[in-house]
Design a protein around this motif. Structure first.
Motif, PDB file in Angstrom:
ATOM      1  N   HIS A   1       0.211 -30.726  73.708  1.00  0.00           N
ATOM      2  CA  HIS A   1       1.431 -31.176  73.008  1.00  0.00           C
ATOM      3  C   HIS A   1       1.745 -30.345  71.762  1.00  0.00           C
ATOM      4  O   HIS A   1       0.898 -30.166  70.890  1.00  0.00           O
ATOM      5  CB  HIS A   1       1.298 -32.639  72.608  1.00  0.00           C
ATOM      6  N   ARG A   2       3.034 -29.935  71.671  1.00  0.00           N
ATOM      7  CA  ARG A   2       3.545 -29.280  70.467  1.00  0.00           C
ATOM      8  C   ARG A   2       4.084 -30.373  69.548  1.00  0.00           C
ATOM      9  O   ARG A   2       4.290 -31.521  69.968  1.00  0.00           O
ATOM     10  CB  ARG A   2       4.684 -28.318  70.817  1.00  0.00           C
ATOM     11  N   ARG A   3       4.398 -29.993  68.317  1.00  0.00           N
ATOM     12  CA  ARG A   3       4.992 -30.956  67.389  1.00  0.00           C
ATOM     13  C   ARG A   3       6.251 -31.590  67.997  1.00  0.00           C
ATOM     14  O   ARG A   3       6.474 -32.789  67.894  1.00  0.00           O
ATOM     15  CB  ARG A   3       5.321 -30.232  66.075  1.00  0.00           C
ATOM     16  N   GLU A   4       7.066 -30.771  68.677  1.00  0.00           N
ATOM     17  CA  GLU A   4       8.308 -31.288  69.289  1.00  0.00           C
ATOM     18  C   GLU A   4       8.005 -32.341  70.348  1.00  0.00           C
ATOM     19  O   GLU A   4       8.787 -33.278  70.542  1.00  0.00           O
ATOM     20  CB  GLU A   4       9.089 -30.152  69.968  1.00  0.00           C
ATOM     21  N   ASP A   5       6.868 -32.196  71.053  1.00  0.00           N
ATOM     22  CA  ASP A   5       6.520 -33.169  72.089  1.00  0.00           C
ATOM     23  C   ASP A   5       6.127 -34.508  71.457  1.00  0.00           C
ATOM     24  O   ASP A   5       6.469 -35.574  71.959  1.00  0.00           O
ATOM     25  CB  ASP A   5       5.388 -32.627  72.977  1.00  0.00           C
ATOM     26  N   TRP A   6       5.401 -34.442  70.341  1.00  0.00           N
ATOM     27  CA  TRP A   6       5.073 -35.653  69.586  1.00  0.00           C
ATOM     28  C   TRP A   6       6.362 -36.289  69.050  1.00  0.00           C
ATOM     29  O   TRP A   6       6.535 -37.502  69.108  1.00  0.00           O
ATOM     30  CB  TRP A   6       4.159 -35.321  68.405  1.00  0.00           C
ATOM     31  N   GLU A   7       7.243 -35.442  68.506  1.00  0.00           N
ATOM     32  CA  GLU A   7       8.507 -35.952  67.932  1.00  0.00           C
ATOM     33  C   GLU A   7       9.309 -36.721  68.968  1.00  0.00           C
ATOM     34  O   GLU A   7       9.879 -37.765  68.678  1.00  0.00           O
ATOM     35  CB  GLU A   7       9.358 -34.773  67.423  1.00  0.00           C
ATOM     36  N   LEU A   8       9.358 -36.162  70.189  1.00  0.00           N
ATOM     37  CA  LEU A   8      10.129 -36.820  71.251  1.00  0.00           C
ATOM     38  C   LEU A   8       9.567 -38.222  71.517  1.00  0.00           C
ATOM     39  O   LEU A   8      10.315 -39.200  71.564  1.00  0.00           O
ATOM     40  CB  LEU A   8      10.105 -35.982  72.536  1.00  0.00           C
ATOM     41  N   VAL A   9       8.247 -38.324  71.657  1.00  0.00           N
ATOM     42  CA  VAL A   9       7.660 -39.648  71.939  1.00  0.00           C
ATOM     43  C   VAL A   9       7.907 -40.591  70.759  1.00  0.00           C
ATOM     44  O   VAL A   9       8.313 -41.742  70.938  1.00  0.00           O
ATOM     45  CB  VAL A   9       6.144 -39.550  72.260  1.00  0.00           C
ATOM     46  N   LEU A  10       7.719 -40.074  69.532  1.00  0.00           N
ATOM     47  CA  LEU A  10       7.907 -40.935  68.352  1.00  0.00           C
ATOM     48  C   LEU A  10       9.348 -41.430  68.250  1.00  0.00           C
ATOM     49  O   LEU A  10       9.602 -42.553  67.813  1.00  0.00           O
ATOM     50  CB  LEU A  10       7.489 -40.183  67.079  1.00  0.00           C
TER      51      LEU A  10
END
Ligand SMILES: CC(C)(COP(=O)(O)OP(=O)(O)OC[C@H]1O[C@@H](n2cnc3c(N)ncnc32)[C@H](O)[C@@H]1OP(=O)(O)O)[C@@H](O)C(=O)NCCC(=O)NCCS
Length: 278
Positions: A30-39
């Motif tokens: 996971h990239r930061r953007e992938d975490w951001e999407l879930v959050l």
């Protein structure tokens, strides 16, 4: 240090760099953007020690009757002290009476079984450099005004209200569709994720339609690193391997709590959005 000295707080954007470090340490892409999407579609919880993120989890509501629990990670130095269970208890409290679903890793399985989750299938993860294939003529790119139809097919196939997630995917993913009589009857999304791209969700009413959609996306991304997660029962595994996406692992989908109502339909999901979101 004991688990009790660690505080649990709501996950905010400021915690994402720490969360990315944890997922990297766990070997997740996971990239930061992938975490951001879930959050952006979830309520997240972080465990902090001296201001440092040492564990995470999120609860993603799908309407009022279902939720996904995901991004459950405890830093390796903190494992085996009850922190995973504390985080899960907090996430389940947020989920309330909802049916909860998750995709378990081998490490998470014993904890989830203790919490009453039951295995409902097997997810296989395929990935690799997409080989050169021809795009089937039956598939084209979705038009902007077809998003509502795509959402309604997703809802029919998953029996979940994922409208908030789908509206975010509309911005970050590109969708391919099959039309019959001018009407969209199957779709597949592709977007940046982890080490490259992920294909999903894929919703269709036959395996052949799912293959055509996936092949169309692969044809537009030959040589790219592509990942796809699907239930073993989709029967897509050997076919994906032939196209360069080899089997590298997977997880166990589990559920807990009241069953969500299933309406009889010919549509079914052939690929997950990702393991976190189902
Ligand atoms: C899975 C993970 C979150 C567990 O975190 P943890 O803090 O070590 O878990 P806990 O100490 O709270 O243990 C939870 C329970 O599972 C039990 N457990 C853990 N591993 C076990 C095993 N191999 N066999 C049997 N029981 C096990 C513990 O005994 C404990 O039970 P208890 O609460 O009744 O005492 C952690 O190992 C991790 O982050 N792994 C890497 C990322 C990952 O795979 N996450 C899961 C994603 S689905």
């Amino acid at each position: 240090m004991t688990a009790e000295q660690i505080s649990l707080e709501a996950m905010e954007t400021e915690h994402l760099d720490g969360a990315v470090l944890l997922s990297r340490e766990a070997g997740w892409p996971h990239r930061r953007e992938d975490w951001e999407l879930v959050l952006s579609v979830s309520e997240g919880i972080v465990a902090l020690h001296d201001g440092r993120v040492v564990a995470t989890t999120m609860m993603t509501p799908f309407g009022s009757d279902a939720a996904a629990i995901n991004m459950v990670i405890v830093g390796s130095a903190m494992r085996g002290r009850g922190l995973g269970r504390r985080l899960m208890d907090a996430a389940l409290e947020k989920a309330g009476a909802r049916n909860c679903r998750l995709v378990a890793t081998k490490e998470g399985l014993p904890l989830y079984e203790k919490l009453g989750f039951v295995a409902v299938g097997e997810i296989i993860q395929h990935q690799g450099k997409a080989l050169k294939v021809a795009a089937p003529a039956t598939v084209s790119w979705a038009r902007d005004n077809e998003h509502e139809k795509i959402c309604s097919l997703d809802r029919a196939a998953c029996c979940l209200d994922r409208s908030k997630l789908m509206s975010i995917l509309r911005r970050v993913a590109r969708f391919a569709v099959i039309r019959e009589g001018g009407e969209v009857t199957a779709f597949a999304g592709v977007r940046a994720f982890g080490r490259g791209l992920v294909i999903g969700p894929v919703v269709a009413s036959s395996r052949q339609q799912a293959k055509d959609l996936i092949q169309f996306l692969l044809a537009h991304h030959d040589g790219d690193f592509v990942r796809l997660d699907t239930d073993l029962s989709s029967g897509l595994g050997p076919w994906l391997t032939e196209r360069g996406l080899v089997h590298v692992g997977g997880g166990i989908p589990m559920q807990r709590g009241p069953k969500t109502e299933r309406v009889e339909t010919s549509y079914r999901p052939y690929a997950l959005v990702n393991q976190a979101l189902g």
